[in-house]
Design a protein around this motif. Structure first.
Motif, PDB file in Angstrom:
ATOM      1  N   ILE A 166       2.498 -13.942  -7.289  1.00 57.82           N
ATOM      2  CA  ILE A 166       2.060 -15.081  -8.093  1.00 57.82           C
ATOM      3  C   ILE A 166       1.306 -16.034  -7.178  1.00 57.82           C
ATOM      4  CG2 ILE A 166       2.787 -17.013  -9.546  1.00 57.82           C
ATOM      5  CD1 ILE A 166       3.633 -14.454 -10.835  1.00 57.82           C
ATOM      6  N   VAL A 167       0.147 -16.486  -7.636  1.00 56.40           N
ATOM      7  CA  VAL A 167      -0.637 -17.445  -6.872  1.00 56.40           C
ATOM      8  C   VAL A 167      -0.874 -18.690  -7.715  1.00 56.40           C
ATOM      9  CG1 VAL A 167      -1.779 -15.625  -5.525  1.00 56.40           C
ATOM     10  CG2 VAL A 167      -2.917 -16.551  -7.562  1.00 56.40           C
ATOM     11  N   VAL A 168      -1.173 -19.774  -7.034  1.00 60.50           N
ATOM     12  CA  VAL A 168      -1.669 -20.978  -7.685  1.00 60.50           C
ATOM     13  C   VAL A 168      -3.048 -21.231  -7.096  1.00 60.50           C
ATOM     14  CG1 VAL A 168      -1.395 -23.476  -7.953  1.00 60.50           C
ATOM     15  CG2 VAL A 168       0.598 -21.968  -8.184  1.00 60.50           C
ATOM     16  N   VAL A 169      -4.046 -21.282  -7.970  1.00 65.97           N
ATOM     17  CA  VAL A 169      -5.421 -21.547  -7.560  1.00 65.97           C
ATOM     18  C   VAL A 169      -5.637 -23.053  -7.692  1.00 65.97           C
ATOM     19  CG1 VAL A 169      -7.859 -21.066  -8.021  1.00 65.97           C
ATOM     20  CG2 VAL A 169      -6.143 -19.263  -8.356  1.00 65.97           C
ATOM     21  N   THR A 170      -6.083 -23.698  -6.603  1.00 65.51           N
ATOM     22  CA  THR A 170      -6.228 -25.152  -6.583  1.00 65.51           C
ATOM     23  C   THR A 170      -7.637 -25.562  -6.174  1.00 65.51           C
ATOM     24  OG1 THR A 170      -5.518 -25.295  -4.279  1.00 65.51           O
ATOM     25  CG2 THR A 170      -3.791 -25.500  -5.963  1.00 65.51           C
ATOM     26  N   ALA A 171      -7.988 -26.785  -6.528  1.00 68.69           N
ATOM     27  CA  ALA A 171      -9.250 -27.400  -6.110  1.00 68.69           C
ATOM     28  C   ALA A 171      -9.053 -28.908  -6.168  1.00 68.69           C
ATOM     29  CB  ALA A 171     -10.400 -26.973  -7.021  1.00 68.69           C
ATOM     30  N   THR A 172     -10.007 -29.624  -5.623  1.00 73.84           N
ATOM     31  CA  THR A 172     -10.000 -31.074  -5.747  1.00 73.84           C
ATOM     32  C   THR A 172     -11.149 -31.461  -6.652  1.00 73.84           C
ATOM     33  OG1 THR A 172      -9.044 -31.311  -3.557  1.00 73.84           O
ATOM     34  CG2 THR A 172     -10.080 -33.256  -4.494  1.00 73.84           C
ATOM     35  N   GLY A 173     -10.802 -31.930  -7.842  1.00 68.87           N
ATOM     36  CA  GLY A 173     -11.792 -32.332  -8.828  1.00 68.87           C
ATOM     37  C   GLY A 173     -12.132 -33.804  -8.708  1.00 68.87           C
ATOM     38  N   GLN A 174     -12.953 -34.266  -9.623  1.00 67.92           N
ATOM     39  CA  GLN A 174     -13.374 -35.669  -9.625  1.00 67.92           C
ATOM     40  C   GLN A 174     -12.194 -36.617  -9.772  1.00 67.92           C
ATOM     41  OE1 GLN A 174     -16.253 -36.006 -12.772  1.00 67.92           O
ATOM     42  NE2 GLN A 174     -17.901 -35.134 -11.534  1.00 67.92           N
ATOM     43  N   ASP A 175     -11.163 -36.202 -10.513  1.00 65.49           N
ATOM     44  CA  ASP A 175     -10.010 -37.065 -10.767  1.00 65.49           C
ATOM     45  C   ASP A 175      -8.795 -36.702  -9.931  1.00 65.49           C
ATOM     46  OD1 ASP A 175     -11.490 -38.435 -12.724  1.00 65.49           O
ATOM     47  OD2 ASP A 175     -10.952 -36.948 -14.243  1.00 65.49           O
ATOM     48  N   GLY A 176      -8.994 -35.904  -8.878  1.00 74.24           N
ATOM     49  CA  GLY A 176      -7.881 -35.532  -8.015  1.00 74.24           C
ATOM     50  C   GLY A 176      -7.631 -34.037  -8.039  1.00 74.24           C
ATOM     51  N   PRO A 177      -6.467 -33.619  -7.524  1.00 73.03           N
ATOM     52  CA  PRO A 177      -6.183 -32.188  -7.414  1.00 73.03           C
ATOM     53  C   PRO A 177      -5.936 -31.542  -8.780  1.00 73.03           C
ATOM     54  CG  PRO A 177      -4.281 -33.451  -6.708  1.00 73.03           C
ATOM     55  CD  PRO A 177      -5.381 -34.433  -6.975  1.00 73.03           C
ATOM     56  N   ILE A 178      -6.375 -30.296  -8.893  1.00 80.62           N
ATOM     57  CA  ILE A 178      -6.179 -29.497 -10.103  1.00 80.62           C
ATOM     58  C   ILE A 178      -5.735 -28.101  -9.688  1.00 80.62           C
ATOM     59  CG2 ILE A 178      -7.729 -30.750 -11.653  1.00 80.62           C
ATOM     60  CD1 ILE A 178      -9.980 -28.898 -10.887  1.00 80.62           C
ATOM     61  N   GLY A 179      -5.055 -27.384 -10.585  1.00 84.31           N
ATOM     62  CA  GLY A 179      -4.623 -26.036 -10.250  1.00 84.31           C
ATOM     63  C   GLY A 179      -3.969 -25.338 -11.416  1.00 84.31           C
ATOM     64  N   GLY A 219      -1.386 -30.077 -19.890  1.00 89.38           N
ATOM     65  CA  GLY A 219      -1.165 -31.449 -20.313  1.00 89.38           C
ATOM     66  C   GLY A 219      -0.170 -32.246 -19.496  1.00 89.38           C
ATOM     67  N   VAL A 220       0.151 -31.796 -18.286  1.00 87.78           N
ATOM     68  CA  VAL A 220       1.079 -32.520 -17.413  1.00 87.78           C
ATOM     69  C   VAL A 220       0.426 -32.696 -16.045  1.00 87.78           C
ATOM     70  CG1 VAL A 220       3.139 -31.623 -18.590  1.00 87.78           C
ATOM     71  CG2 VAL A 220       2.242 -30.413 -16.606  1.00 87.78           C
ATOM     72  N   ASP A 221       0.962 -33.636 -15.255  1.00 89.93           N
ATOM     73  CA  ASP A 221       0.498 -33.800 -13.884  1.00 89.93           C
ATOM     74  C   ASP A 221       1.165 -32.719 -13.041  1.00 89.93           C
ATOM     75  OD1 ASP A 221      -0.209 -34.473 -11.318  1.00 89.93           O
ATOM     76  OD2 ASP A 221       0.645 -36.497 -11.383  1.00 89.93           O
ATOM     77  N   LYS A 222       0.463 -31.633 -12.820  1.00 87.44           N
ATOM     78  CA  LYS A 222       1.028 -30.489 -12.113  1.00 87.44           C
ATOM     79  C   LYS A 222       1.336 -30.787 -10.657  1.00 87.44           C
ATOM     80  CE  LYS A 222      -1.579 -27.401 -15.110  1.00 87.44           C
ATOM     81  NZ  LYS A 222      -2.572 -26.331 -15.168  1.00 87.44           N
ATOM     82  N   PHE A 223       0.716 -31.805 -10.090  1.00 89.57           N
ATOM     83  CA  PHE A 223       0.911 -32.131  -8.682  1.00 89.57           C
ATOM     84  C   PHE A 223       1.966 -33.215  -8.453  1.00 89.57           C
ATOM     85  CE2 PHE A 223      -2.931 -29.724  -8.363  1.00 89.57           C
ATOM     86  CZ  PHE A 223      -2.864 -29.139  -7.117  1.00 89.57           C
ATOM     87  N   ALA A 224       2.583 -33.715  -9.519  1.00 91.61           N
ATOM     88  CA  ALA A 224       3.605 -34.756  -9.365  1.00 91.61           C
ATOM     89  C   ALA A 224       4.751 -34.224  -8.507  1.00 91.61           C
ATOM     90  CB  ALA A 224       4.125 -35.202 -10.729  1.00 91.61           C
TER      91      ALA A 224
END
Length: 168
Positions: free
Chosen positions: A24-37, A93-98
């Motif tokens: 299992i992997v989590v693909v992440t990036a840093t978007g305009q509004d912060g981290p996403i994944g 729909g949640v803050d995945k990085f919290a």
């Protein structure tokens, strides 16, 4: 002459292909509004020269188009004790990085703390994959912690046992 096989049902295909163990992997990036994944089960090494990896986000993903727009991402190979991260990054729909500690990869994409491995990439190409998109990443940097065993997924559950009830 025998008749051609009928259509394969998605339920049967999922059940049969569930016999293939995956990480299992989590693909992440840093978007305009912060981290996403997002969590992804379909990941593989593709080529050594050039260094390429592949994964397949669902067409229904709301996160993949945002990562595509950034053009750089990090593939985080989850460790055996990361079931909560796997579940958390699969939610919408949640803050995945919290509460999730991370460090920036050279591209700026998040490397989640404690992963088994990380692969920093630039989007190289994309292809149609039916209800998924086949994404290809050109690897720019990577690292691993050999002491961290990977999180495995088998027959619809985390872990590998001969008794599917033990993996729950």
């Amino acid at each position: 002459m025998s008749a051609p096989p009928g259509p394969v049902s998605p339920a049967v295909m999922r059940e049969v292909l569930g016999h293939f163990v995956s990480g299992i992997v989590v693909v992440t990036a840093t978007g305009q509004d912060g981290p996403i994944g997002f969590t992804c089960q379909s990941f593989a090494s593709l080529s050594l020269d050039p260094p390429l990896v592949t994964f397949a986000p669902a067409r229904s993903s709301s996160t993949w188009p945002r990562i595509r727009e950034v053009g750089a991402f990090c593939v985080n190979v989850l460790a055996a004790d990361h079931q909560e991260l796997s579940v958390g990054f699969s939610r919408s729909g949640v803050d995945k990085f919290a509460g999730v500690p991370w460090q920036p990869a050279p591209s700026g994409a998040p490397i989640l703390d404690g992963v088994s491995a990380w692969i920093d990439c630039a989007l190289w190409n994309e292809y149609d994959g039916g209800d998924h998109t086949i994404a290809i990443g050109l690897v720019s940097d990577l690292g691993a912690d050999p002491a961290r065993l990977p999180l495995l997924y088998y027959r619809g559950r985390y872990g590998v046992t001969s008794d599917p009830e033990e993996s729950r």
